[in-house]
Design an enzyme around this catalytic site. Structure first.
Site, short mmCIF file in Angstrom:
data_model
loop_
_atom_site.label_atom_id
_atom_site.label_comp_id
_atom_site.label_asym_id
_atom_site.label_seq_id
_atom_site.Cartn_x
_atom_site.Cartn_y
_atom_site.Cartn_z
N HIS B 50 0.82 -1.21 0.00
CA HIS B 50 0.00 0.00 0.00
C HIS B 50 0.85 1.26 0.00
CE1 HIS B 50 -3.95 -1.78 0.39
NE2 HIS B 50 -3.48 -2.63 1.29
N CYS B 438 -5.65 -24.98 -14.65
CA CYS B 438 -6.18 -26.34 -14.46
C CYS B 438 -6.22 -26.70 -12.99
CB CYS B 438 -5.40 -27.37 -15.27
SG CYS B 438 -4.05 -28.15 -14.39
#
Ligand code: FAD
Ligand code: FAD
Lengths: 418, 485
Positions: B50, B438
């Site tokens: 941040h 996957c």
């Protein structure tokens, strides 16, 4: 850099048939590249019967069907590289491969055939809420573990999805000594073949729960139970219908998606509907000289159709290498109302000597419906169909004379009131 | 057994402190209840470094956010951890939110955030083509960034261990007793003595604190749920896109990840069980619908997984980083909520100073290894380097994870490093194997095989994650043979 006329990427039924057909049609040096240790693709783990009825008129197991093509390839001068992964292809048809012994290699082809098959949709893609324990796996992965690796994956099993793979795994797991509690299917119908519903569920007294889905997964380490809920017409779960199933394994058979990593990365145009590369009448993609066939182009239900389609791709690749496949004006083929996808997505009449076939899937179940063919927005033909379902691929013949002055073709389904 | 310093908890707080302490002539042990480092909040968060305009000026959150952020580029280079400065945009859709932008900019300026700028709508849309055209303005923070939080934890721990720090996994601290000069820390099974304890137990930091001291604060668990999208959706977003914060938290973000996926989330839900990392239908729906406000064409069909993380919400509202005169050598690093990931490297430095104040100046180790043993990132290598690597070790010639192009060589390497992988999830967090589209469908069976071989355990003993998460069962014949049925 090794030079080839045609390289097939993927050695399943699509790659095998395409390579054989390319060679038979005059391509010189042909090669199949397969990342697995053996040729045959998904068929090697499909030890049930039901393959080859169309092509051989025989009821074969997956490995038997594959072996016929593998033998033909072995008796030809087609080169085979197994345990070799294709990492990247370029529009110039350069192929980057990796193999533990031969190392990292770069090959050059005049034509490429993409035959990488498909992959399975996962739990994540369905965003099933709940915990994320061990014991939740796709049916294909389970099939590999059981049939090839000889593993035991669960004792009490629920299967989500009643397509053929789900049905076949229900029987397979029962034969392995597991208890299959139920097969849940979100749609009001199974997309599997009727013979599979009878032979895989009814014969084993496994309940098929239509319009039901898994609404929660429980158990922090190993799967402990599932909540199965009924769904409404909008496929939303209906509160108050939740039922808990105590089980240790959930198998997902919730759809297959074309394996599009390589075409995506090389800039080949993909079709939003089929989710594979857009192809024309010659199974050629948006990049001239790169072809696609089998499950990478669109997911097939029967391997026999894969073989047919791949032979066409192989033939076209051989033509391309000889310089006989010419760029020409193309007609767009549009999937209209009621059509999930249609293939090919484009035809170039100049390359169509005889009739050719359109393959499509409907978006939902229809009884008593018409398939309307529009050319330049004018309805020119309508075929009546008693029954159509998303699980069954439909075919339609188009004669070359229909294409004279055609700019677009559209297919549409019309419900005929009875 | 006796250590100078025991750290409880191997999240980002614990591992960053362990890494900082590894530079000194001190014996350090990290005790973690889970079977891997970074298995708490530090594995399931937004992964944002941040900028630092959210926190109230004067709080520890504000202070350590700013100083932590500035340590990131060098730290991640040193430890070879993926980190990227992307910049962030805080979007405003109403006049009231425009006001929020002004307020936060002011707050950021006070906190010392550099380069904050309010952009008007055309400028915002110019930077991000997919943003909702109703956007009115955005607060742009150029030095916000993204990091792989669990890879950072793993790297910090590995490097600490390369420099002599010890790690006990699967060792929940059950009790702490104080003897005349030392603390006796009891875990399930074994116990250890130590002169100092640093409590970095995340959502359980209050429980650990209460083992020694009267209750002074509580930690409430607050859950946040996420979607992760496939790389095919990467074109959707280039910056971190925040929505205006509310009482509930920083609001739902859409951001790229360092591995070129897109992350969407989190919501904020008070829960009672700190371990409840389940997702809920309601929560996921809320996240998705809120995110559509930022990016209306967010593709749902590109979702590859969903997950959730639990914030450690302190009753004090700010980080609790303190010592106690009545309990010499004991330090709480508690209530480390967001921006705890960003703050961790700075908190670590601060804790070292606190220890030095208490126990005197610590002597620097003469031979500190700054870097980890080189990581083989096969798919980032040049053609030539790939060729060389495979020639040297054929295991780099076999791709196990086709989605993320991870080779067997990389997996084997990840297993045998310090703080190495022992489970499927451990392999995933270190190599990305199974973290792609996957989700392990293809590579799972092969990774089980490799773990079984490398750790020399039968396949049925290979686990997904913690105890009880085995994947395969003994076959019927094996059960009969071993008498397990
Ligand atoms: C469980 C199941 C049951 C089925 N049952 C029936 C049935 O009863 N009857 C029937 O007719 N059909 C059945 N089918 C369908 C049939 O098996 C498939 O349609 C057919 O196998 C698809 O062929 P393919 O060659 O396109 O793909 P695959 O068989 O998937 O082959 C693709 C090959 O490409 C390789 N590959 C992929 N990417 C790369 C790369 N980058 N580099 C190198 N190699 C690569 C793969 O390893 C694989 O071997 C079934 C399918 C499944 C999954
Ligand atoms: C949803 C969400 C989003 C966030 N987003 C961001 C962000 O974008 N940027 C940012 O900077 N921060 C963010 N944060 C905050 C950040 O993730 C946390 O501040 C940070 O991970 C806390 O690290 P930790 O080491 O203190 O705690 P944890 O990572 O929770 O580690 C605590 C460890 O202690 C162990 N433990 C607990 N009890 C015991 C015991 N008795 N014995 C032994 N071990 C024990 C646990 O198993 C765990 O491994 C977010 C947090 C959440 C939940």
């Amino acid at each position: 850099m090794e030079q080839y006329d045609v390289i097939c990427i993927g050695g399943g039924p699509a790659g095998l048939a395409a390579a054989l057909s390319a060679r038979e049609n005059g391509a010189g040096r042909v090669c199949i590249i397969e990342r697995d240790m053996e040729l045959g693709g998904i068929l090697q783990q499909c030890i049930h019967k039901g393959f080859g009825l169309q092509i051989f008129g025989e009821d074969l197991s997956g490995p038997e069907y594959a072996q016929r093509f593998i033998n033909e390839v072995r008796n030809s001068d087609i080169e085979v590289k197994t345990d070799t992964m294709v990492l990247e292809i370029t529009p110039q048809k350069t192929v980057y491969t990796l193999n533990p012994q031969q190392g990292y290699n770069i090959l050059q082809a005049k034509a490429l055939i993409l035959s990488m098959g498909c992959r399975e949709r996962t739990r994540g893609a369905l965003a099933i809420p709940g915990s994320r324990p061990a014991g939740v796996l796709t049916a294909g992965a389970a099939q590999r573990l059981v049939n090839i690796e000889g593993c035991r994956i669960g004792r009490k099993i629920v299967i989500l999805g009643s397509g053929d793979i789900g049905l076949i795994m229900a029987r397979r797991m029962s034969l392995e000594g597991a208890k299959v509690l139920a097969v849940a299917e979100i749609m009001p119908f199974s997309s599997g073949l009727t013979r599979n519903i009878v032979q895989c569920l009814e014969d084993f007294q496994i309940p098929l729960l239509l319009q039901h889905t898994v609404s929660e997964i429980r158990g922090r380490n190993r799967l402990e139970s599932l909540i199965i809920s009924k769904v409404d017409d909008k496929l939303q779960t209906i509160p108050g219908t939740e039922k808990e199933y105590i089980c240790d394994t959930l198998l997902l058979s919730v759809g297959l998606l074309p394996e599009i990593e390589l075409p995506f990365a090389s800039g080949i145009t993909l079709d939003k509907r089929s989710r594979g590369p857009r192809v024309n009448e010659s199974m050629e993609t948006s990049i001239p000289g790169i072809f696609a066939c089998g499950n990478v182009a669109h997911v097939h239900d029967l391997v026999d159709y894969v073989t047919e389609e791949s032979r066409k791709a192989g033939r076209s690749a051989a033509c391309y290498v000889r310089g006989e496949l010419k760029p020409a004006a193309a007609i767009n083929i549009v999937a209209g109302e009621g059509i999930a996808y249609v293939l090919p997505q484009e035809i170039r009449p100049a390359n169509c000597r005889e009739f050719f076939e359109l393959f499509f899937r409907v978006a939902k179940v229809y009884t008593n419906a018409g398939v309307n063919v529009f050319i330049n927005d004018k309805k020119i033909k309508s075929y009546h169909k008693k029954h159509m379902a998303p699980g069954e691929m439909e075919k339609l013949k188009i004669k070359p004379e229909m294409l004279i002055a055609a700019e677009s073709i559209k297919l549409e389904i019309e419900q005929i009131s009875c | 057994m006796k250590y100078d310093i025991v750290i409880i908890g191997a999240g980002i707080s614990g591992t960053a402190i362990a890494n900082a302490l590894a530079r000194y002539e001190r014996s350090v042990l990290v005790i973690e209840k889970s079977n891997d480092v970074s298995n708490g909040a530090s594995k399931a968060n937004s992964g944002i470094v941040h900028a630092g305009y959210d926190a109230e000026p004067g709080t520890m959150m504000a202070k350590f956010n700013i100083s932590g952020k500035s340590l990131y580029p060098e730290l991640c280079t040193r430890l070879d951890v993926p980190y990227r400065k992307t910049g962030s945009l805080l979007l405003a859709f109403s006049d009231k939110e425009m006001q929020t932008l002004e307020e936060l900019k002011k707050r950021g300026d006070i906190n010392g955030v550099q380069g904050l700028q309010i952009l008007d709508a055309p400028d915002v849309l110019d930077r991000e083509a997919h943003i909702n055209p109703d956007v009115k303005a955005a607060l742009y923070a150029p030095d916000a960034g993204i990091v792989s939080p669990y890879e950072l934890c793993i790297a910090l721990m590995e490097n600490a261990m390369d420099n002599g720090v010890s790690l006990w996994l699967e060792s929940p601290v059950k009790n702490i007793r104080r003897s005349r000069r030392n603390y006796l820390i009891e875990t399930s099974g074994k116990s250890v003595e130590s002169s100092c304890i640093i409590n970095c137990a995340g959502v359980y930091a209050d429980t650990v604190h209460n083992m020694l001291l009267p209750q002074m604060f509580t930690i409430r668990p607050r859950r946040g749920e996420y979607f992760l999208l496939d790389k095919y959706a990467a074109g959707q977003v280039g910056h971190i896109l925040f929505q205006c914060p509310s009482a509930q938290g920083k609001g739902i973000l859409v951001a790229p990840t360092v591995h070129a996926n897109v992350i969407v989330g989190p919501n904020a839900e008070e829960i009672s069980d700190p371990d409840a990392t389940e997702t809920s239908a309601r929560g996921l729906k809320e996240v998705w619908e809120t995110a559509l406000k930022s990016i209306p064409d967010l593709p749902y069909n590109q979702v590859i997984t969903t997950f959730s993380g639990v914030r450690a919400e302190p009753s004090s509202g700010d980080f609790i980083i303190r010592d106690y005169p009545e309990m010499p050598g004991y330090i709480d690093v508690a209530g480390i909520k967001s921006p705890g990931l960003t703050a961790a490297p700075a908190i670590a430095g601060h804790v070292v100073e606190m220890l030095e104040t208490q126990t005197g100046k610590m002597q620097q180790r003469s031979a500190f290894r700054e870097r980890r043993r080189e990581l083989p990132h096969f798919h980032q290598l040049s053609h030539e380097a790939r060729r060389e690597l495979v020639k040297k070790d054929p295991r780099f010639g076999r791709i196990i994870c086709r989605c993320e192009s991870v080779t067997e060589g990389e997996i084997v390497d990840a297993i045998h490093r310090n703080a190495g992988a022992k489970t499927l999830d451990g392999v995933k967090r270190r190599t990305r194997c199974g973290g792609g589209r996957c989700q392990g469908g293809f590579c799972g069976p092969r990774i089980i095989e490799i773990l079984s071989r490398e750790l020399d355990i039968p396949r049925e003993k290979v686990r997904k994650d913690n105890a009880g998460s085995g994947i395969l069962f003994e076959t019927a014949a094996e059960e009969v043979y071993h008498g397990t049925v």
